[in-house]
Design a protein around this motif. Structure first.
Motif, PDB file in Angstrom:
ATOM      1  N   LYS A 138       0.815  -1.218   0.000  1.00  0.00           N
ATOM      2  CA  LYS A 138       0.000   0.000   0.000  1.00  0.00           C
ATOM      3  C   LYS A 138       0.849   1.269   0.000  1.00  0.00           C
ATOM      4  N   ALA A 193      -7.559  -9.276   5.177  1.00  0.00           N
ATOM      5  CA  ALA A 193      -7.196  -8.179   4.261  1.00  0.00           C
ATOM      6  C   ALA A 193      -8.055  -8.189   2.999  1.00  0.00           C
ATOM      7  N   ASN A 227      -9.959  -5.535  -3.040  1.00  0.00           N
ATOM      8  CA  ASN A 227     -10.681  -4.417  -3.635  1.00  0.00           C
ATOM      9  C   ASN A 227     -10.324  -4.276  -5.117  1.00  0.00           C
ATOM     10  N   THR A 262      -9.241  -2.618   5.424  1.00  0.00           N
ATOM     11  CA  THR A 262      -9.169  -3.896   6.122  1.00  0.00           C
ATOM     12  C   THR A 262      -7.876  -3.959   6.938  1.00  0.00           C
ATOM     13  N   ALA A 268     -11.130   4.008   4.224  1.00  0.00           N
ATOM     14  CA  ALA A 268     -11.660   2.801   4.860  1.00  0.00           C
ATOM     15  C   ALA A 268     -10.624   1.722   4.634  1.00  0.00           C
ATOM     16  N   GLY A 273      -7.681  -3.274  -6.681  1.00  0.00           N
ATOM     17  CA  GLY A 273      -6.843  -2.169  -7.128  1.00  0.00           C
ATOM     18  C   GLY A 273      -5.469  -2.628  -7.592  1.00  0.00           C
ATOM     19  N   THR A 296       1.946  -9.749  -0.860  1.00  0.00           N
ATOM     20  CA  THR A 296       1.533  -8.352  -0.697  1.00  0.00           C
ATOM     21  C   THR A 296       1.796  -7.737   0.682  1.00  0.00           C
TER      22      THR A 296
END
Ligand code: AN7
Length: 353
Positions: free
Chosen positions: A60, A239, A187, A84, A82, A189, A316
């Motif tokens: 991230k 996650a 999500n 996880t 927002a 992304g 990740t």
């Protein structure tokens, strides 16, 4: 040297003269060649991209540094997301670094302990939402439309711009794109960002091929695989406990234009991969991260021929994020001994033969 993605890849990023070139040392993560699992699968060219080596322990940070730099450039007074868990940890860290307050909405009771600890330590304002991630994201989207606070979820386009740099790094190290890229999907992304990165590098003449994008959701949280949002997503991999991914369409586009797949893996398969990764490769990824390897193992079992193929599994996030799970899910090899040399010898020498 840890110059960060904004400096290293500025020509590919939305960097202007007014963009502060922030860095906590994100990016430039190791691409480690598999020592045991690859050969066992008949794949001599398997690599793990260790995104847990980023400053807050997940991928991230690549996107957060860009989103935060642009927020500063635009004179923002605060950021909100927002999460996880990993996005909030990352937002909280860069918020502390930039002195820009961060508000993070997290699903109550559903975030791994290490991630919560990070958000607390970095000093974010933590809003515990009595609802899941999808509910929290919806609230954040509505809130940030109404108020002048910058949204730093991956619906903020700067996030995916930063995240695509991971694909650049893979190509920079391998000299070309791999044949397959295995990646967890929550999500959606990150799969979108990698595909964009590979395509941009291809168009710039930096690679001669494009990988098949192999995305994996958890079985209990697999809206893209099932073709409909999941109201109450469930999986041990918190996650990726996401029922209505924001980047759904672009993930499907990445899958289809690359000739790849988006499939699902069960919690048992995730846990098996999680243990194998640590015990056979020395790589401790968090459970969601292990979905990439779980997907590789599943498709290998189903007959995917990996001989002569170059394969990258994206790990990740760090396994340290979720220490409870590690302790409860691994048959620990702890043996109590008396504090004497004889006792240590008795146990040790019987195990080394
Ligand atoms: C370790 O932090 O969504 O498909 O709020 O933490 O880009 O969402 C985290 C997602 C994979 C899925 N692996 O990536 C959040 C959040 C780890 C993650 C994913 C996440 P996307």
């Amino acid at each position: 040297m840890g110059i960060g993605v904004l400096r290293k890849y500025r020509d590919y990023l939305p960097v202007t003269e007014d963009t502060p070139l922030l860095s906590l040392g994100e990016g430039d993560t190791p691409l480690v060649r598999s020592n045991r699992l690859g050969p066992e699968l008949g794949c001599e060219d398997l690599y793990f991209k260790l995104e847990g080596c980023n400053p807050t322990g997940s991928f991230k940070d690549r996107g957060m540094v860009v989103a935060m730099a642009k927020a500063l450039e635009q004179g923002s007074v605060a950021v909100m997301c927002a999460s996880t868990g990993n996005t909030s940890a990352s937002a909280a860290a860069y918020s502390a670094y930039c002195n820009l307050p961060a508000f993070v909405l997290i699903p109550k009771g559903e975030v791994a302990l290490g991630k919560l600890a990070q958000a607390m330590a970095y000093g974010a304002r933590i809003l515990m939402v009595d609802g899941n991630f999808d509910v929290a994201l919806k609230l954040v989207r509505i809130f940030t439309e109404k108020h002048a606070i910058t949204l730093v979820n991956s619906v903020n386009p700067h996030r995916l711009e930063g995240q695509k740099t991971a694909a650049f790094e893979v190509v920079d190290v391998l000299g070309d794109a791999p044949d397959y890229l295995f990646i967890p999907v929550g999500n959606a992304g990150n799969i979108t960002a990698y595909w964009r990165g590979f395509r941009e590098y291809y168009q710039a003449g930096c690679c001669n091929a494009l990988p098949k994008m192999m995305g994996f959701q958890a079985e209990g949280a697999a809206p893209i695989v099932r073709g409909a949002p999941v109201a109450h997503p469930q999986t041990i991999a918190s996650a990726i406990r996401i029922g209505n991914p924001a980047s759904w369409k672009s993930a499907v586009e990445a899958r289809d234009s690359s000739g790849g797949v988006i499939d699902m893996v069960s919690d048992d398969e995730i846990l098996e991969a999680y243990r194998l990764l640590a015990s056979r490769e020395g790589i401790f990824g968090e459970p969601a991260s292990a979905a990439s390897l779980a997907g590789l193992l599943k498709h290998h079992r189903q007959g995917l021929d990996l001989r002569g193929k170059r394969v990258v599994c994206v790990i990740t996030g760090s396994g340290l994020k979720d220490p409870d799970l590690a302790v409860s899910s691994v048959a620990a090899h702890t043996i109590e001994v008396k504090p004497t040399l004889e006792a240590v010898e008795e146990v040790t020498l019987s195990l080394v033969s």
